[in-house]
Design a protein around this motif. Structure first.
Motif, PDB file in Angstrom:
ATOM      1  N   THR A   1       1.082  -1.141  -0.221  1.00 56.83           N
ATOM      2  CA  THR A   1       0.043  -0.103   0.100  1.00 56.83           C
ATOM      3  C   THR A   1       0.608   1.361  -0.195  1.00 56.83           C
TER       4      THR A   1
ATOM      5  N   ASP B   1      -3.309   4.131   1.164  1.00 56.11           N
ATOM      6  CA  ASP B   1      -5.562   3.602   1.006  1.00 56.11           C
ATOM      7  C   ASP B   1      -5.704   2.184   1.369  1.00 56.11           C
ATOM      8  N   THR B   2      -5.253   2.030   0.668  1.00 56.72           N
ATOM      9  CA  THR B   2      -5.581   0.245   0.161  1.00 56.72           C
ATOM     10  C   THR B   2      -5.163  -0.987   1.860  1.00 56.72           C
TER      11      THR B   2
ATOM     12  N   ASN C   1      -5.223  -6.095  -3.846  1.00 58.85           N
ATOM     13  CA  ASN C   1      -4.545  -4.782  -4.073  1.00 58.85           C
ATOM     14  C   ASN C   1      -5.296  -4.859  -5.658  1.00 58.85           C
ATOM     15  N   SER C   2      -5.372  -4.364  -6.663  1.00 58.51           N
ATOM     16  CA  SER C   2      -6.099  -4.113  -7.868  1.00 58.51           C
ATOM     17  C   SER C   2      -5.601  -5.165  -8.590  1.00 58.51           C
TER      18      SER C   2
ATOM     19  N   ASN D   1      -2.036   2.656 -10.003  1.00 59.53           N
ATOM     20  CA  ASN D   1      -1.948   1.380 -10.200  1.00 59.53           C
ATOM     21  C   ASN D   1      -2.535   1.080 -11.014  1.00 59.53           C
TER      22      ASN D   1
HETATM   23  N1  LIG Z   1      -2.220   4.115  -3.934  1.00 62.39           N
HETATM   24  C1  LIG Z   1      -2.649   2.290  -3.733  1.00 62.39           C
HETATM   25  C2  LIG Z   1      -1.327   1.822  -3.929  1.00 62.39           C
HETATM   26  C3  LIG Z   1      -2.285   0.218  -4.061  1.00 62.39           C
HETATM   27  O1  LIG Z   1      -3.097   0.632  -4.845  1.00 62.39           O
HETATM   28  P1  LIG Z   1      -4.065  -0.766  -4.955  1.00 62.39           P
HETATM   29  O2  LIG Z   1      -4.997   0.053  -6.312  1.00 62.39           O
HETATM   30  O3  LIG Z   1      -3.459  -1.775  -6.347  1.00 62.39           O
HETATM   31  O4  LIG Z   1      -4.252  -1.397  -3.974  1.00 62.39           O
HETATM   32  C4  LIG Z   1      -2.897   2.643  -1.997  1.00 62.39           C
HETATM   33  O5  LIG Z   1      -3.152   3.877  -1.711  1.00 62.39           O
HETATM   34  O6  LIG Z   1      -2.245   1.383  -1.027  1.00 62.39           O
END
Ligand SMILES: N[C@@H](CCOP(=O)(O)O)C(=O)O
Ligand SMILES: Cc1ncc(COP(=O)(O)O)c(C=O)c1O
Length: 470
Positions: free
Chosen positions: A140, A143-144, A224-225, A260
């Protein structure tokens, strides 16, 4: 619905399989084997639905074969019941052309809640069918981490190990992760950048000692995404906002603060499904690999510069691979070759097909610190809307774009301003306060483990604390 890997050699899986797998076993990312498409009539019929009913309609084709409509409705009702706004993702008008879509009314005040509140429940639903245990490893940039921890803290059969770059997230973001006290939650502060953390996470999926899919001990999964289910849930709010602005009879443009490439890829998916999207504006901060890739075809990663929008301090954008795969004719072997080159040199050139395909829907902008502060100041002064730094980057790009005046431009508001009080106060003179629902964040005790930025140290920690697969 079946899902295939962008790198062409992992087995095709159903929705349950891709949700639990996170990343494909060949290192690729899963995408649906075809894009489901709604007719104009079907989209028109979605107008006026509640957020939950819209979510059931939009996500229905993606979960077919793994969840019944009633199961999906039940999971969505519980996930979106935790949002503090009745509309879940309310749309706010700024001026004649510009709108912000507030995606931060969930429990951890960022757009990640929209997908992660659902993903936590999907994990629980699918794991309840057997007796296996999941080891979630995530990275992260702020935010994730908190959204994923909130979604799985205290749940049976799941451990979560969340890596964040030490000292590079805001105090509120860090505390939202480290003050959650549940035995299945492990916060790891690592030396290095988000990209370093993300690379370690991906490496663990291919580690024969760790990943059960490679013969190792743990059933590793992702929040994660890179996990398809994350993106799927984010497609819904593109439909929700466009419908309010007159879709399918009117086109809408979106400006998306990007790191991402997950959130904006969800917009691409919405367009493939028939939503009339005029343009997707990819807004980056000075970590501008995506802007360079889309404007000149040069996808080469430099070093990460820390900024006031830390969640976008990313140079290697995982989901860009999904776009390149789709635009490159869905040739998994060619994609694997292109990614091998990128992994070796940290640079690649887009093919003509990828560049031309992207140009049909995407534009991009790189927004610096002054432009970001200017957008925050303008929104506060002229529209009475206090924005966080990430959203301000999206708005600056939206206002600088050449989208025709008759077409509404929606900027995705990805985080609550109170997550970044110092940057907001500097730009606007207003110090936003945290909503009561996050409680006494600054009184609680933090728990985190500091580790060097070395894969072996992280793998050793996970191996010592995770529950082996059944
Ligand atoms: N900006 C994200 C980074 C991880 O991105 P993700 O959308 O693939 O989980 C964060 O805040 O952690
Ligand atoms: C507040 C905020 N805005 C924007 C982004 C970028 O979103 P994506 O990584 O999906 O491009 C992130 C992190 O991902 C974020 O936390």
């Amino acid at each position: 619905m079946k899902y295939i890997s962008t790198r062409g050699s992992a087995p095709a899986l159903d929705f349950e399989g891709v949700t639990l797998a996170g990343l494909a076993s060949d290192g690729g990312l899963y995408v649906p084997e075809h894009w489901p498409r709604f007719s104009e009539y079907e989209i028109d019929a979605m107008a006026g639905l509640s957020y939950v009913e819209l979510a059931v309609k939009v996500m229905g084709p993606f979960v077919a074969g793994s969840l019944t409509e009633d199961e999906l409705r039940e999971l969505c009702t519980r996930a979106y019941g935790r949002f503090s706004h009745a509309a879940v993702t309310p749309l706010v008008q700024l001026d004649q052309q510009h709108y912000v879509l507030e995606l931060f009314h969930g429990p951890t005040l960022a757009f990640k809640d929209v997908a992660l509140q659902l993903l936590g429940r999907l994990f629980e639903h699918f794991l309840a069918k057997g007796d296996d245990h999941l080891t979630i490893v995530g990275a992260t940039s702020g935010d994730t981490g908190s959204a994923a921890i909130d979604a799985v803290a205290g749940r049976d059969r799941v451990d979560i190990f969340m890596l964040h770059p030490k000292g590079r997230v805001s105090d509120v973001q860090r505390r939202q992760m480290t003050t959650v006290r549940a035995p299945n939650v492990h916060n790891l502060a690592i030396e290095g950048s988000f990209d370093d953390a993300q690379a370690m996470v991906k490496r663990m999926f291919g580690d024969p000692e760790m990943a059960s899919s490679k013969g190792g001990k743990f059933r590793i999964s992702a929040v994660n995404s890179i996990n398809w289910a994350r993106l799927m849930a984010q497609v819904v709010y593109y439909f929700a906002s466009a419908l309010q602005l007159g879709a399918p009879h009117r086109k809408v443009a979106f400006s998306v603060p990007t790191g991402n490439f997950g959130d904006v890829f969800a917009g691409y998916v919405a367009a493939q499904m028939g939503l009339p999207i005029e343009r997707l504006i990819v807004a980056t901060n000075v970590n501008d690999i995506l802007h360079r890739a889309l404007s000149s075809g040069d996808y080469s990663a430099g070093t990460v510069t820390p900024t006031a929008a830390p969640s976008m301090d990313i140079q290697v954008s995982s989901n860009f691979e999904r776009l390149l795969f789709d635009l490159g004719g869905r040739d998994g072997h060619a994609m694997a070759e292109q990614m091998r080159g990128f992994e070796a040199t940290k640079a690649m050139l887009l093919t003509n097909a990828q560049r031309e395909g992207a140009a049909a829907l995407f534009t991009s902008a790189r927004v610096d610190a002054a432009e970001m502060s200017g957008a925050m100041a303008w929104a506060a002064r002229e529209c009475g809307e206090v924005l966080d730094p990430h959203t301000a980057i999206g708005l600056a790009a939206a206002r600088a774009s050449d989208v025709a005046a008759a077409i509404p431009v929606v900027t995705l508001a990805t985080a609550h301003p109170a997550k970044f009080p110092d940057a907001v106060e500097r730009a606007t003179g207003i110090r936003p306060s945290l909503p009561a629902r996050v409680g006494d964040l600054f009184e609680r005790t933090e728990a985190l483990v500091e580790l060097p930025g070395e894969y072996e140290a992280v793998a050793e920690f996970v191996a010592a604390h995770a529950t082996p697969s059944a």
